[in-house]
Design a protein around this motif. Structure first.
Motif, PDB file in Angstrom:
ATOM      1  N   VAL A   1       0.469  -1.609  -0.419  1.00 50.99           N
ATOM      2  CA  VAL A   1      -0.148   0.064  -0.032  1.00 50.99           C
ATOM      3  C   VAL A   1       0.890   1.309  -0.057  1.00 50.99           C
ATOM      4  CG1 VAL A   1      -1.534   1.135   0.973  1.00 50.99           C
ATOM      5  CG2 VAL A   1      -2.367  -1.136   1.125  1.00 50.99           C
TER       6      VAL A   1
ATOM      7  N   CYS B   1      -2.768  -2.135   8.179  1.00 55.00           N
ATOM      8  CA  CYS B   1      -1.962  -0.792   7.150  1.00 55.00           C
ATOM      9  C   CYS B   1      -2.552   0.416   7.622  1.00 55.00           C
ATOM     10  CB  CYS B   1      -3.436  -0.958   5.268  1.00 55.00           C
ATOM     11  SG  CYS B   1      -2.381  -2.159   4.108  1.00 55.00           S
TER      12      CYS B   1
ATOM     13  N   VAL C   1      -8.228   3.138   2.522  1.00 55.37           N
ATOM     14  CA  VAL C   1      -8.077   1.962   2.391  1.00 55.37           C
ATOM     15  C   VAL C   1      -9.167   1.134   2.534  1.00 55.37           C
ATOM     16  CG1 VAL C   1      -7.582  -0.237   3.415  1.00 55.37           C
ATOM     17  CG2 VAL C   1      -5.907   1.695   3.142  1.00 55.37           C
TER      18      VAL C   1
END
Ligand code: FNR
Length: 342
Positions: free
Chosen positions: A195, A246, A254
């Motif tokens: 990410v 994340c 996200v």
């Protein structure tokens, strides 16, 4: 050839819903019950905003299909359900269309049935910039999804074996197109490192697409006659694990998908920081086994129940779910300890 693969995927994904234990790592996420936290239902709004995108609800129908007559009918029904319930919807991979324009209608039907809805066009990470634009134009797409599926390709007999160019191609496509780009996994999860890389190249949002629902290692193993790769069936991080991994990455929202079974999994995902939550397999199963009206009913019920649980939790918006008290137990807790997440 591609068309029959798409039909196989639908059949095997629906069979998979019945064949396997429905538990997944979302079960390791529990809300602490605060009996006085409740608010008024009329104060709850499902609207969500992330990466320049505004949706009426945090639920969306994630990428599935297109490319054959049967999957064209599925796309029509998904688009009608999205229109009737106000959720966003993605096409399946447009690679079949990019290779053969005669299947265009099996995707275009989504825009025809849902002229004002939010539609995402889905492509793979080897797609040229020109073809990405063709995919967007076909759907008059509002966002572009690029899928990452190295495990699926590896298990697929006819799959790709060269992955090194993917990242630069995502960068090129993201720079060239004028709608938001969402990069997604197909059920093996995105790590924090992945990410962070996507953030570097300006991707609008990352859909973690984690383990726990439709499993493309099992589906592709089911399509192989020889040299079975079933040792990869358990590969990847669960959706809940990805969201924790994340956590608190600034500047890239996200999204959660992979193994969403019911509204509680949607709220759990929002509580773990997702800006929106995608479902595929469960919704496909409802459509294929019970028909289009049942799909509309299921999505409407999920949205209603999602608002009901948010009311209990005292969360007025999807973003406020991230302030709820959750307990992490079991394998998910072990994952957090091993990754140094507190
Ligand atoms: C998918 N998925 C998928 N994803 C993608 O990016 N492009 C695609 O073409 C497809 N095709 C596809 C076909 C079928 C029949 C299913 C069920 C799924 C993956 C999907 O978007 C999602 O990431 C995974 O299915 C995990 O979510 P669920 O099914 O556990 O909710």
């Amino acid at each position: 050839m591609i068309g029959s693969r798409k039909d196989d995927h639908v059949r095997l994904a629906v069979e998979q819903l019945h064949g396997k234990d429905a538990s997944n790592e979302f079960d390791d996420v529990t809300f602490v019950h605060h009996a006085l936290a409740g608010i008024d239902r009329s104060d709850v709004s499902l609207r969500t905003t992330f990466g320049g995108i505004h949706w009426r609800t945090p639920l969306y129908i994630n990428a599935m299909t297109g490319g054959s007559a049967g999957t064209g009918r599925i796309n029509r029904d998904l688009a009608i359900a999205a229109r009737e319930t106000g959720v966003a919807v993605a096409t399946g991979s447009l690679s079949a269309y990019l290779a053969d324009e005669s299947v265009a209608d099996t995707y275009r039907v989504m825009r025809e049935e849902n002229p004002d809805g939010f539609i995402m066009a889905n492509i793979n990470a080897t797609t040229s910039v020109d073809n990405a634009r063709r995919a967007i134009d076909l759907l008059r797409a509002d966002a572009l999804q690029i899928h990452l599926n190295v495990i699926q390709e590896t298990v697929m007999p006819e799959g790709d074996r060269s992955f090194s160019a993917w990242f630069r191609q995502i960068e090129r496509i993201t720079a060239a197109v004028d709608i938001p780009v969402i990069v997604k996994e197909v059920g093996f999860g995105l790590s924090r490192e992945t990410v962070l890389s996507l953030r570097q190249v300006g991707v609008a949002a990352a859909d973690v697409g984690g383990r726990g629902g439709t499993n493309f290692a099992i589906i592709e193993n089911g399509r192989r006659d020889t040299a079975d790769y079933s040792f990869l069936d358990g590969w990847g991080q669960s959706t809940a694990a990805c969201l924790l991994d994340c956590g608190r990455i600034p500047d890239i929202p996200v999204l959660a998908s992979g193994g969403i079974r019911h509204p509680l999994d949607i709220v759990r995902s929002l509580a773990l920081g997702a800006a929106a939550v995608g479902a595929s397999g469960r919704l496909l199963g409802t459509l294929v086994e019970q028909g289009p009206a049942a799909l509309v009913a299921r999505i409407s019920t999920w949205l209603d129940q999602l608002a009901a649980v948010m009311t209990v939790l005292g969360a007025r918006t999807p973003a406020e779910c991230a302030h709820c008290d959750v307990l992490i137990t079991g394998n998910l807790r072990s994952f957090c300890e091993a990754r140094g997440i507190d």
